[in-house]
Design a protein around this motif. Structure first.
Motif, PDB file in Angstrom:
ATOM      1  N   THR A  75       8.723  15.430  11.043  1.00 26.72           N
ATOM      2  CA  THR A  75       7.650  14.685  10.380  1.00 26.72           C
ATOM      3  C   THR A  75       6.467  15.585  10.052  1.00 26.72           C
ATOM      4  O   THR A  75       5.800  15.389   9.036  1.00 26.72           O
ATOM      5  CB  THR A  75       7.180  13.497  11.229  1.00 26.72           C
ATOM      6  OG1 THR A  75       6.700  13.961  12.497  1.00 26.72           O
ATOM      7  CG2 THR A  75       8.302  12.498  11.441  1.00 26.72           C
ATOM      8  N   TRP A  80      11.098  12.579   6.323  1.00 29.29           N
ATOM      9  CA  TRP A  80      11.184  11.268   6.934  1.00 29.29           C
ATOM     10  C   TRP A  80      12.160  11.232   8.112  1.00 29.29           C
ATOM     11  O   TRP A  80      13.145  11.963   8.155  1.00 29.29           O
ATOM     12  CB  TRP A  80      11.636  10.238   5.903  1.00 29.29           C
ATOM     13  CG  TRP A  80      10.593   9.925   4.886  1.00 29.29           C
ATOM     14  CD1 TRP A  80      10.320  10.639   3.743  1.00 29.29           C
ATOM     15  CD2 TRP A  80       9.669   8.842   4.905  1.00 29.29           C
ATOM     16  NE1 TRP A  80       9.289  10.055   3.062  1.00 29.29           N
ATOM     17  CE2 TRP A  80       8.866   8.949   3.750  1.00 29.29           C
ATOM     18  CE3 TRP A  80       9.449   7.778   5.796  1.00 29.29           C
ATOM     19  CZ2 TRP A  80       7.860   8.028   3.462  1.00 29.29           C
ATOM     20  CZ3 TRP A  80       8.448   6.872   5.511  1.00 29.29           C
ATOM     21  CH2 TRP A  80       7.668   7.002   4.360  1.00 29.29           C
ATOM     22  N   ILE A 100       4.770  12.703  16.750  1.00 29.10           N
ATOM     23  CA  ILE A 100       5.478  12.277  15.545  1.00 29.10           C
ATOM     24  C   ILE A 100       4.497  11.585  14.604  1.00 29.10           C
ATOM     25  O   ILE A 100       3.729  10.714  15.017  1.00 29.10           O
ATOM     26  CB  ILE A 100       6.629  11.324  15.913  1.00 29.10           C
ATOM     27  CG1 ILE A 100       7.667  12.076  16.755  1.00 29.10           C
ATOM     28  CG2 ILE A 100       7.279  10.724  14.675  1.00 29.10           C
ATOM     29  CD1 ILE A 100       8.677  11.173  17.425  1.00 29.10           C
ATOM     30  N   ASP A 101       4.520  11.984  13.340  1.00 27.29           N
ATOM     31  CA  ASP A 101       3.651  11.394  12.329  1.00 27.29           C
ATOM     32  C   ASP A 101       4.259  10.074  11.864  1.00 27.29           C
ATOM     33  O   ASP A 101       5.286  10.059  11.167  1.00 27.29           O
ATOM     34  CB  ASP A 101       3.492  12.364  11.151  1.00 27.29           C
ATOM     35  CG  ASP A 101       2.469  11.882  10.128  1.00 27.29           C
ATOM     36  OD1 ASP A 101       2.109  10.688  10.139  1.00 27.29           O
ATOM     37  OD2 ASP A 101       2.022  12.712   9.310  1.00 27.29           O
ATOM     38  N   TYR A 104       5.664   9.064   8.406  1.00 33.00           N
ATOM     39  CA  TYR A 104       6.979   9.508   7.945  1.00 33.00           C
ATOM     40  C   TYR A 104       8.096   8.870   8.757  1.00 33.00           C
ATOM     41  O   TYR A 104       9.176   9.446   8.892  1.00 33.00           O
ATOM     42  CB  TYR A 104       7.066  11.037   8.004  1.00 33.00           C
ATOM     43  CG  TYR A 104       6.206  11.707   6.963  1.00 33.00           C
ATOM     44  CD1 TYR A 104       6.683  11.944   5.676  1.00 33.00           C
ATOM     45  CD2 TYR A 104       4.898  12.067   7.253  1.00 33.00           C
ATOM     46  CE1 TYR A 104       5.882  12.529   4.709  1.00 33.00           C
ATOM     47  CE2 TYR A 104       4.080  12.657   6.296  1.00 33.00           C
ATOM     48  CZ  TYR A 104       4.589  12.887   5.030  1.00 33.00           C
ATOM     49  OH  TYR A 104       3.781  13.463   4.068  1.00 33.00           O
ATOM     50  N   VAL A 105       7.839   7.690   9.289  1.00 31.12           N
ATOM     51  CA  VAL A 105       8.846   6.941  10.039  1.00 31.12           C
ATOM     52  C   VAL A 105       9.221   5.696   9.239  1.00 31.12           C
ATOM     53  O   VAL A 105       8.353   4.921   8.837  1.00 31.12           O
ATOM     54  CB  VAL A 105       8.325   6.547  11.434  1.00 31.12           C
ATOM     55  CG1 VAL A 105       9.328   5.621  12.136  1.00 31.12           C
ATOM     56  CG2 VAL A 105       8.068   7.792  12.284  1.00 31.12           C
TER      57      VAL A 105
END
Length: 204
Positions: A75, A80, A100-101, A104-105
């Motif tokens: 991320t 993604w 984790i960003d 981008y999930v």
């Protein structure tokens, strides 16, 4: 020192498979975030462009913790992470704490089992998705082969948590995990390009 007949053969015949030491291994990998595990994996990490199958006796024993460092890296690289039909709600706070960003999930709610392999293949081929995670009941060899080709096309990692063991020869990596007193016991059942079988316990 004079070269042995075996050395001469290995230098002149490029098609000979050499297991973990093959010079023909050109697939990309991403570090798992666990040096002890990376040392046992061909290419020293998770196989980008491959299918990773993680077998566990039940959910929630730490199997997702194996993937958190790689997810954070993906991320942060602006690619993604797609969760396909997760069995529980994705806990955003835990992802953020792991670096984790969340922008981008992507979570995909598949209403039918047949939608899982279709969604996986589309996302893996996209190129913008670096990792997919899915919990199918069971996938056929043909379906896993298609996912392998899609992962190669998109240079992505497809992670499967099947409810039933497939035994497919098309997975790049197959692991079995079990809870242990000191963490998570991990067994490498199959690794592309290697006959090595190994076990270790990670303090998760």
């Amino acid at each position: 020192m004079n070269a042995t007949p075996l050395d001469q053969l290995l230098r002149t015949q490029t098609g000979i498979w050499r297991g973990l030491h093959s010079e023909n291994q050109n697939w990309r990998t991403i570090a798992s975030g666990f040096a002890e595990l990376d040392a046992l994996l061909p290419g020293r990490g998770w196989p980008l462009g491959g299918v990773l199958e993680i077998l566990s006796p039940y959910l929630g024993i730490g199997e997702l913790s194996l993937l958190l460092p790689a997810m954070a890296y993906i991320t942060q690289s602006k690619r993604w992470i797609a969760w396909i039909a997760p069995p529980q709600q994705v806990y955003a706070l835990a992802l953020l704490q792991a670096g984790i960003d969340a922008n981008y999930v992507l979570v995909v709610d598949c209403r039918q089992e047949a939608d899982i392999p279709w969604s996986l293949e589309k996302l893996l081929r996209n190129g913008r998705c670096g990792m997919t995670l899915a919990w199918p009941r069971r996938l056929s060899d043909h379906q896993i082969r298609r996912l392998q080709l899609a992962a190669e096309a998109g240079s992505a990692l497809a992670v499967l948590f099947p409810k039933q063991r497939s035994g497919s020869g098309y997975t790049a990596l197959r692991l079995e995990v079990k809870p242990a007193e000191t963490g998570l016991a991990l067994h490498i059942l199959k690794a592309r390009g290697s006959l090595q079988r190994a076990s270790l316990t990670l303090p998760l």
